[in-house]
Design an enzyme around this catalytic site. Structure first.
Site, mmCIF file in Angstrom:
data_model
loop_
_atom_site.group_PDB
_atom_site.id
_atom_site.type_symbol
_atom_site.label_atom_id
_atom_site.label_comp_id
_atom_site.label_asym_id
_atom_site.label_seq_id
_atom_site.Cartn_x
_atom_site.Cartn_y
_atom_site.Cartn_z
ATOM 1 N N HIS A 22 0.820 -1.216 0.000
ATOM 2 C CA HIS A 22 0.000 0.000 0.000
ATOM 3 C C HIS A 22 0.854 1.267 0.000
ATOM 4 O O HIS A 22 0.454 2.278 -0.549
ATOM 5 C CB HIS A 22 -0.993 -0.011 1.158
ATOM 6 N N TRP A 76 -5.108 -5.521 -9.033
ATOM 7 C CA TRP A 76 -4.764 -5.257 -7.632
ATOM 8 C C TRP A 76 -5.268 -6.384 -6.740
ATOM 9 O O TRP A 76 -4.564 -6.842 -5.851
ATOM 10 C CB TRP A 76 -5.334 -3.901 -7.197
ATOM 11 N N TRP A 77 -6.496 -6.817 -6.977
ATOM 12 C CA TRP A 77 -7.040 -7.921 -6.168
ATOM 13 C C TRP A 77 -6.194 -9.180 -6.326
ATOM 14 O O TRP A 77 -5.929 -9.879 -5.352
ATOM 15 C CB TRP A 77 -8.484 -8.199 -6.537
#
Length: 104
Positions: A22, A76-77
């Site tokens: 992140h 992203w997942w």
């Protein structure tokens, strides 16, 4: 102000990697979130339970519902699936949170 809050859950041993990923969020993902109407997004960790608490602030005309169809969101997942509890689609499992208090 429109807002949404939900809970997610990390797998044991993944806190630092979750934070690192992140800290290096992809610019195209940040742009997709903003384009969908997200103007503020925070995620908090309960270190005891590994629960993540996410709070989104949304513009009234947001298009949050279109995000799951975005290729960058799906990538992203896939990228995050090894760190968290996920649905078969690799979307993080989310538990909605009910607002109980707000001090404007």
């Amino acid at each position: 102000m429109n807002g949404r809050a939900f809970r997610m859950k990390l797998k044991p041993g993944t806190v630092e990697e979750y934070r690192r990923r992140h800290d290096e969020i992809w610019p195209e993902l940040a742009r997709a979130l903003r384009d969908a109407g997200v103007y503020d997004y925070s995620i908090f960790l309960d270190e005891e339970t590994l629960h993540l608490f996410a709070v989104l602030k949304l513009w009234p005309d947001h298009k949050l519902g279109a995000l799951p169809e975005q290729p960058v969101m799906q990538r992203w997942w896939d990228y995050m699936a090894d760190l968290m509890e996920v649905e078969p689609s690799k979307r993080p499992r989310e538990w909605p949170l009910q607002q109980m208090f707000h001090l404007p």
